[in-house]
Design a protein around this motif. Structure first.
Motif, mmCIF file in Angstrom:
data_model
loop_
_atom_site.group_PDB
_atom_site.id
_atom_site.type_symbol
_atom_site.label_atom_id
_atom_site.label_comp_id
_atom_site.label_asym_id
_atom_site.label_seq_id
_atom_site.Cartn_x
_atom_site.Cartn_y
_atom_site.Cartn_z
ATOM 1 N N HIS A 1 -19.974 35.871 10.116
ATOM 2 C CA HIS A 1 -19.146 37.049 9.905
ATOM 3 C C HIS A 1 -18.649 37.641 11.221
ATOM 4 O O HIS A 1 -17.631 38.311 11.253
ATOM 5 N N PHE A 2 -19.367 37.393 12.295
ATOM 6 C CA PHE A 2 -19.010 37.996 13.573
ATOM 7 C C PHE A 2 -18.133 37.091 14.429
ATOM 8 O O PHE A 2 -17.816 37.431 15.556
ATOM 9 N N THR A 3 -17.763 35.929 13.904
ATOM 10 C CA THR A 3 -16.819 35.060 14.597
ATOM 11 C C THR A 3 -15.535 34.927 13.788
ATOM 12 O O THR A 3 -14.740 34.040 14.037
ATOM 13 N N ARG A 4 -15.325 35.808 12.869
ATOM 14 C CA ARG A 4 -14.135 35.777 12.030
ATOM 15 C C ARG A 4 -12.972 36.479 12.712
ATOM 16 O O ARG A 4 -13.160 37.268 13.635
ATOM 17 N N PRO A 5 -11.754 36.232 12.230
ATOM 18 C CA PRO A 5 -10.573 36.868 12.818
ATOM 19 C C PRO A 5 -10.630 38.397 12.897
ATOM 20 O O PRO A 5 -10.103 38.954 13.859
ATOM 21 N N PRO A 6 -11.241 39.111 11.946
ATOM 22 C CA PRO A 6 -11.284 40.570 12.113
ATOM 23 C C PRO A 6 -11.953 41.021 13.401
ATOM 24 O O PRO A 6 -11.547 42.011 14.004
ATOM 25 N N VAL A 7 -12.952 40.283 13.844
ATOM 26 C CA VAL A 7 -13.629 40.662 15.080
ATOM 27 C C VAL A 7 -12.686 40.494 16.268
ATOM 28 O O VAL A 7 -12.581 41.373 17.129
ATOM 29 N N PHE A 8 -11.958 39.390 16.295
ATOM 30 C CA PHE A 8 -11.032 39.154 17.401
ATOM 31 C C PHE A 8 -9.865 40.142 17.359
ATOM 32 O O PHE A 8 -9.411 40.611 18.403
ATOM 33 N N TRP B 1 -12.446 49.694 11.235
ATOM 34 C CA TRP B 1 -11.636 48.729 10.495
ATOM 35 C C TRP B 1 -12.353 47.383 10.408
ATOM 36 O O TRP B 1 -12.403 46.770 9.333
ATOM 37 N N ALA B 2 -12.920 46.913 11.525
ATOM 38 C CA ALA B 2 -13.594 45.618 11.525
ATOM 39 C C ALA B 2 -14.818 45.629 10.622
ATOM 40 O O ALA B 2 -15.035 44.695 9.840
ATOM 41 N N VAL B 3 -15.611 46.686 10.693
ATOM 42 C CA VAL B 3 -16.826 46.766 9.859
ATOM 43 C C VAL B 3 -16.450 46.797 8.385
ATOM 44 O O VAL B 3 -17.028 46.061 7.567
ATOM 45 N N ILE B 4 -15.491 47.620 8.026
ATOM 46 C CA ILE B 4 -15.081 47.724 6.620
ATOM 47 C C ILE B 4 -14.492 46.407 6.139
ATOM 48 O O ILE B 4 -14.791 45.940 5.028
ATOM 49 N N SER B 5 -13.667 45.789 6.963
ATOM 50 C CA SER B 5 -13.042 44.526 6.576
ATOM 51 C C SER B 5 -14.075 43.426 6.363
ATOM 52 O O SER B 5 -14.025 42.684 5.376
ATOM 53 N N ALA C 1 -3.647 40.937 7.507
ATOM 54 C CA ALA C 1 -2.461 41.784 7.335
ATOM 55 C C ALA C 1 -2.752 43.224 7.754
ATOM 56 O O ALA C 1 -1.972 43.841 8.492
ATOM 57 N N SER C 2 -3.879 43.758 7.303
ATOM 58 C CA SER C 2 -4.202 45.140 7.660
ATOM 59 C C SER C 2 -4.527 45.275 9.146
ATOM 60 O O SER C 2 -4.192 46.279 9.779
ATOM 61 N N GLY C 3 -5.160 44.261 9.730
ATOM 62 C CA GLY C 3 -5.466 44.285 11.160
ATOM 63 C C GLY C 3 -4.220 44.219 12.024
ATOM 64 O O GLY C 3 -4.104 44.923 13.023
ATOM 65 N N LEU C 4 -3.275 43.371 11.621
ATOM 66 C CA LEU C 4 -2.020 43.297 12.363
ATOM 67 C C LEU C 4 -1.209 44.579 12.205
ATOM 68 O O LEU C 4 -0.552 45.023 13.152
#
Length: 110
Positions: A8-15, A67-71, A89-92
């Protein structure tokens, strides 16, 4: 709910969150530097927005973090309709909002 794993911590939301935090840091430090270069000191405050960003803008780092934690939590729920596509989409979108906000803030100091 599945337990959070290392994946979960190497997913795109983290980056994306790291990139968003970089935009916040550049925006906060850039606003402070632009105010110094523009001749504004602690005695004269140009306006509330710039002064607030310079003084407590670091708290805006909580926005990408939240945002990252919720996502990640929403993606981890097995019955959730939140997919990685929604996270991207929401991160961008949040990244674009931060870039526009800080670019307008930096250019309006001059």
């Amino acid at each position: 709910m599945k337990a959070l794993t290392r994946d979960h911590f190497t997913r795109p939301p983290v980056f994306l969150a790291i990139l968003q935090m970089g935009v916040v840091l550049v925006g906060v430090f850039g606003t402070g530097m632009a105010m110094k270069v523009g001749g504004f000191d602690d005695d004269y405050q140009p306006d509330l927005l710039h002064t607030t960003i310079r003084n407590v803008g670091g708290l805006l780092l909580l926005v990408p973090t939240a945002w990252a934690v919720i996502s990640i939590r929403l993606e981890a729920k097995p019955d959730s309709r939140w997919t990685p596509h929604w996270s991207m989409a929401s991160g961008l979108l949040l990244l674009a909002v931060l870039v526009v906000f800080f670019s307008r803030t930096l250019t309006s100091v001059w």
